[in-house]
Motif scaffolding. Structure first.
Motif, PDB file in Angstrom:
ATOM      1  N   GLU A   6       0.833  -1.207   0.000  1.00  0.00           N
ATOM      2  CA  GLU A   6       0.000   0.000   0.000  1.00  0.00           C
ATOM      3  C   GLU A   6       0.872   1.263   0.000  1.00  0.00           C
ATOM      4  N   LEU A   7       1.915   1.233   0.815  1.00  0.00           N
ATOM      5  CA  LEU A   7       2.816   2.391   0.883  1.00  0.00           C
ATOM      6  C   LEU A   7       3.571   2.570  -0.442  1.00  0.00           C
ATOM      7  N   GLU A   8       4.046   1.465  -1.017  1.00  0.00           N
ATOM      8  CA  GLU A   8       4.754   1.548  -2.296  1.00  0.00           C
ATOM      9  C   GLU A   8       3.863   2.201  -3.357  1.00  0.00           C
ATOM     10  N   GLU A   9       2.595   1.777  -3.385  1.00  0.00           N
ATOM     11  CA  GLU A   9       1.685   2.339  -4.393  1.00  0.00           C
ATOM     12  C   GLU A   9       1.427   3.820  -4.154  1.00  0.00           C
ATOM     13  N   LYS A  10       1.196   4.168  -2.887  1.00  0.00           N
ATOM     14  CA  LYS A  10       0.921   5.570  -2.549  1.00  0.00           C
ATOM     15  C   LYS A  10       2.096   6.479  -2.884  1.00  0.00           C
ATOM     16  N   LEU A  11       3.302   6.030  -2.524  1.00  0.00           N
ATOM     17  CA  LEU A  11       4.463   6.903  -2.715  1.00  0.00           C
ATOM     18  C   LEU A  11       4.894   6.949  -4.183  1.00  0.00           C
ATOM     19  N   ALA A  12       4.714   5.846  -4.912  1.00  0.00           N
ATOM     20  CA  ALA A  12       5.019   5.861  -6.346  1.00  0.00           C
ATOM     21  C   ALA A  12       4.106   6.883  -7.035  1.00  0.00           C
ATOM     22  N   ASP A  13       2.857   6.869  -6.641  1.00  0.00           N
ATOM     23  CA  ASP A  13       1.889   7.803  -7.194  1.00  0.00           C
ATOM     24  C   ASP A  13       2.267   9.245  -6.824  1.00  0.00           C
ATOM     25  N   TYR A  14       2.674   9.455  -5.582  1.00  0.00           N
ATOM     26  CA  TYR A  14       3.041  10.791  -5.103  1.00  0.00           C
ATOM     27  C   TYR A  14       4.240  11.359  -5.878  1.00  0.00           C
ATOM     28  N   VAL A  15       5.268  10.533  -6.088  1.00  0.00           N
ATOM     29  CA  VAL A  15       6.450  11.075  -6.777  1.00  0.00           C
ATOM     30  C   VAL A  15       6.291  11.048  -8.300  1.00  0.00           C
ATOM     31  N   GLY A  16       5.353  10.250  -8.794  1.00  0.00           N
ATOM     32  CA  GLY A  16       5.188  10.158 -10.238  1.00  0.00           C
ATOM     33  C   GLY A  16       6.138   9.162 -10.874  1.00  0.00           C
ATOM     34  N   ALA A  17       6.386   8.048 -10.180  1.00  0.00           N
ATOM     35  CA  ALA A  17       7.211   6.973 -10.743  1.00  0.00           C
ATOM     36  C   ALA A  17       6.327   5.750 -10.959  1.00  0.00           C
ATOM     37  N   LYS A  18       6.714   4.904 -11.917  1.00  0.00           N
ATOM     38  CA  LYS A  18       5.888   3.722 -12.206  1.00  0.00           C
ATOM     39  C   LYS A  18       6.018   2.651 -11.122  1.00  0.00           C
ATOM     40  N   PHE A  19       7.238   2.479 -10.603  1.00  0.00           N
ATOM     41  CA  PHE A  19       7.477   1.378  -9.651  1.00  0.00           C
ATOM     42  C   PHE A  19       8.150   1.886  -8.381  1.00  0.00           C
ATOM     43  N   ALA A  20       7.813   1.228  -7.276  1.00  0.00           N
ATOM     44  CA  ALA A  20       8.461   1.540  -5.994  1.00  0.00           C
ATOM     45  C   ALA A  20       8.775   0.231  -5.286  1.00  0.00           C
ATOM     46  N   VAL A  21       9.940   0.182  -4.666  1.00  0.00           N
ATOM     47  CA  VAL A  21      10.351  -0.998  -3.914  1.00  0.00           C
ATOM     48  C   VAL A  21      10.770  -0.554  -2.516  1.00  0.00           C
ATOM     49  N   GLY A  22      10.009  -0.964  -1.514  1.00  0.00           N
ATOM     50  CA  GLY A  22      10.356  -0.630  -0.132  1.00  0.00           C
ATOM     51  C   GLY A  22      11.629  -1.345   0.258  1.00  0.00           C
TER      52      GLY A  22
END
Ligand SMILES: *Cc1c(COP(=O)(O)O)cnc(C)c1O
Length: 380
Positions: free
Chosen positions: A38-54
């Protein structure tokens, strides 16, 4: 007075933090539980990146990013000497060599002109010989004190010389450069959730952002011991580099406040800026940047006859804490002795480390507290 008061923020959202932690205690998925996703999705959306890896820390975010590009012995990575040790430490950990280029004297960030200068004549100071251009693999730019580096220029040079660019955005989460958020400005963006960073958890944590699906998949694998299709199939060397579910739960509660806190940080910084610019050199934030103000740092102008130590003592006598980020340029650290740099190789970095200090700064610092600091600093 505190240098950074984390309690002020906690008071506002204590109930939400406890509620989120309780949810984790109830479901019991302590490793890669639903809060991490959930956090990865939220923060990826916030920064405008396609993928996030905690991941487990900002340091591991940098380390795993280099691993995803296969950096190892014989490789060189360009970075700044005016940063926290982690930025360059991860390069050495992989058996590669950091090469430093000096900072810009107004922003304290890596100077793109000097990157290009180095690339035109890439000497290894230890051997005095020219580095094989193919061994220079990438650049780690640091957004020092929360101010984004000049990514447009850095990316242009990187493209010309076929290098990757990693953003060390450990201090700058929430900052903007030309209308884009940090962690979306280079090939890979790394941030830290160390408690004192702009978005901090209650332990160690970090996150990596990228638009490159292949890199994202590699990072996911590296963060779980190089796993392949399942847990006990290992297709590459990795590490235990995951973000804890409990830390993700804390961050989800804190993130609700975060955009507002970035705004508050601008107000706090503006109050210092308006008052202190005559007597001190301030970090210069260009009109197309918003800093996350992880630290508010000043350098005394010599003509007033007072040194950094004088000001630190003056404030200390009134129980006002200060800090020095950073007292020693990385090229002079014992840990990097084998790189064979000379004391005067990076004059701006050396000048900064010799004169800079940081003032109490956090979104909830009170106006009257700032006024007390300012009046002491402006006194005679
Ligand atoms: C804090 C910091 C790191 C490391 O982050 P951790 O989460 O403490 O490992 C890396 N680079 C910079 C510039 C930092 O300030």
């Amino acid at each position: 007075m505190k240098f950074i008061d984390l309690e002020a923020q906690q008071k506002l959202i204590r109930g939400r933090i406890e509620g989120n932690i309780k949810k984790v205690l109830d479901h019991g998925k302590y490793i890669l539980g639903p809060e991490v996703r959930e956090l990865e999705e939220k923060l990826a959306d916030y920064v405008g990146a396609k993928f996030a890896v905690g991941c487990s820390s900002g340091t591991d975010a940098l380390l795993m990013s280099l691993m995803s590009y296969g950096v190892g012995a014989g490789d060189y990575i360009i970075t700044t000497p005016f940063t926290f040790i982690a930025t360059a430490e991860v390069v050495s950990l992989l058996g590669a060599k950091p090469v430093f280029v000096d900072i810009d004297k107004n922003t304290y960030n890596i100077d793109p002109g000097k990157i290009e200068g180095f690339l035109k004549n890439p000497l290894d100071p230890a051997t005095g010989k020219c580095i094989n251009p193919g061994s220079i693999r990438g650049i780690i730019a640091v957004d020092i004190f929360g101010l984004p580096a000049d990514y447009e220029s850095i990316n242009r040079i990187a493209e010309k010389y076929n290098l990757f660019v990693i953003e060390d955005a450990a201090q700058s989460f929430g900052a903007e450069y030309k209308m884009k958020k940090v962690c979306s400005l280079a090939d890979v963006g790394c941030t830290s959730f160390f408690p004192a960073k702009p978005l901090g958890c209650y332990g160690d944590g970090g996150m990596i952002f990228t638009d490159d699906e292949q890199v994202a998949q590699k990072l996911k694998s590296i963060s779980v011991h190089g796993k392949g299709g399942h847990k006990y199939e290992n297709v590459r060397i990795g590490l235990n580099g995951r973000l804890d579910t409990i830390q993700a739960a804390v961050l989800l509660a804190k993130f609700d406040l975060f955009p507002k806190e970035i705004d508050l940080r601008q107000e706090v910084a503006a109050r210092y800026n308006d008052a202190l610019g005559d007597k001190f050199y301030l970090q210069v934030v260009s009109d197309d940047c918003i800093s996350a103000w992880a630290q508010y740092s000043v350098r005394p102008k010599g003509k007033y006859g007072k040194t950094r130590d004088d000001y630190i003592k003056l404030l200390g006598d009134s129980n006002i804490p200060t800090a020095i980020y950073y007292p020693k340029s990385l090229h002079l650290q014992g840990a990097f002795q084998s790189l064979s740099y000379n004391e005067y190789d990076f004059p701006f970095s050396k000048e900064c480390t010799g004169s800079i200090f940081s003032l109490p700064f956090y979104p909830y610092i009170k106006k009257n507290e700032q006024e007390e600091i300012i009046s002491l600093l402006l006194k005679n």
